[in-house]
Motif scaffolding. Structure first.
Motif: not given
Length: 427
Positions: A336-342
């Motif tokens: 999803n666009r709002s999901t954080h990716v680190i």
């Protein structure tokens, strides 16, 4: 005053953790709690609440609309986070006033009317102050009018948790109401300026110091005949802070005196993380994330055949570890666009946040939601939760207020006042 609390829409216990910590060691006595997830066979949030705080007659897992308000114990503080809905009302054929069925504000109003707690602390999304789009400010006006008619003054403030030292850029509206029979109300009523209350003496300023930025506005609820009139005609440009006393509203835009926030890098797990959270090996998932988070301009056609372009700005990919996290949504963890990716602390590879990191974004203890619920619902619960550190700071103020108050029965004192008025009129 006894520190008794009624917690509505309790979720996994954000208000309770904020006020008391995970072990209920700050002496706030939660005499009633309600949590119900509509349309869900499994009540995972309630199970999590009961796991940490125990099951008992005062922890109710049913639709609040079916709970008899008279069975709720008396309490001195009512708390809850409720959804932003359509609060409008209409006059019935019998000339009564009725709100939309299933709108949870009216359940709060019903319980407040029956129990008259001296103090109320509520949380909602920041757009509450501007809704609905076609009559901006109406919904919040209805809330203020409802509380005014029940004998309360109301202070509100929109708080961005990251601006006050926490790990998430989460903006929420907090509403603090206090009854006219409290010493706290008397203190406010003696001030010569409501501005002084908002900027100096009020509930929020001590723990969330802010300064005046712009747009000082006022209006009056006395200009409206009743709740239906408010629903039909009220429109006002509420700012991010303000006060309502005796039907008079003062609002202004404040700017926080910012603290240094906790960053994503600081809440990131430093130990080995399960491979299931990594996305670098799945080319389709990685490209999907890049597309969703990238800038785009897409041609679309509306229902009338009119062509237009939908535009969307780009987002950092991966998320900046030197900044606090973005607002976490219930879809966190999905593609999803709002999901954080680190970037992972050990490997440097791309991955999503773990449930533990999401709990840290809201200030919950690690593995708070690891109580038997599916992992996707752990993300869902944290997307719905509040930042408990904000409530902890508010608890400091509540402690001071409660120490100066005496236990009062507001319903009895109001009945006595009515009787006295009747005697004066010779009734």
């Amino acid at each position: 005053m006894k520190k008794t609390v009624c917690e509505l829409f309790a979720g996994v216990g954000g208000f309770r953790v904020g006020l008391n910590g995970r072990n209920d060691n700050r002496n706030w006595d939660f005499v009633f709690a309600n949590q119900w997830e509509p349309g869900k066979k499994n009540q995972y949030a309630f199970d999590c609440y009961a796991y940490h705080f125990g099951k008992g007659h005062n922890h109710v897992n049913e639709d609040i609309g079916t709970v008899d308000e008279n069975t709720i114990p008396n309490h001195n503080l009512l708390v809850g986070g409720f959804p932003c809905q359509d609060y409008s009302v209409a006059r019935t054929q019998a000339l009564g006033i009725q709100g939309h069925k299933g709108v949870l504000w009216w359940e709060i109003n019903r319980i407040v009317k029956a129990k008259r707690p001296p103090f109320i602390l509520l949380e909602n999304v920041d757009r509450l102050l501007k809704s609905p789009a076609k009559q901006r400010g109406r919904d919040f006006g209805i809330i203020l009018y409802s509380l005014w008619k029940l004998g309360y003054a109301v202070e509100w403030r929109v708080l961005n948790a990251a601006e006050f030292g926490f790990a998430q850029k989460r903006r929420r509206t907090f509403i603090f109401a206090f009854h006219k029979n409290t010493k706290y109300y008397t203190k406010l009523s003696k001030l010569d300026s409501l501005d002084n209350w908002v900027l100096s003496k009020g509930f929020f300023q001590a723990e969330f110091p802010s300064k005046f930025l712009k747009d000082h506005l006022s209006t009056e609820l006395m200009d409206f005949n009743d709740m239906v009139d408010i629903s039909d005609r009220f429109k006002f440009d509420f700012k991010n802070s303000g006060i309502m006393l005796d039907g008079q509203i003062t609002t202004m835009e404040l700017k926080a005196k910012e603290f240094t926030p906790i960053t994503l890098g600081q809440i990131r797990q430093t130990e080995v993380v399960d491979e299931k959270y990594f996305i670098h090996k799945d080319a389709n998932k990685l490209e999907k994330f890049k597309y969703l988070k990238g800038s785009k301009k897409i041609q679309r056609v509306d229902k009338n055949g009119y062509e237009y372009f939908y535009s969307e700005g780009g987002m950092s990919f991966p998320d900046d570890l030197d900044s606090p996290g973005r607002t976490m949504l219930t879809s966190e963890g999905s593609v999803n666009r709002s999901t954080h990716v680190i970037e992972d602390a050990i490997t440097g590879n791309y991955r999503i946040l773990t449930p533990i990191e999401c709990e840290r974004l809201n200030g919950f203890p690690d593995n708070w939601t690891d109580t038997g619920m599916p992992e996707n619902f752990r993300y869902f619960c944290m997307g719905n939760a509040l930042v408990v550190g904000l409530i902890e700071k508010m608890g400091h103020q509540l402690d001071k207020i409660f120490k100066s108050e005496k236990d009062i029965n507001i319903m009895e004192s109001e009945e006595a006042a009515v009787t006295f008025e009747q005697l004066k009129l010779g009734i």
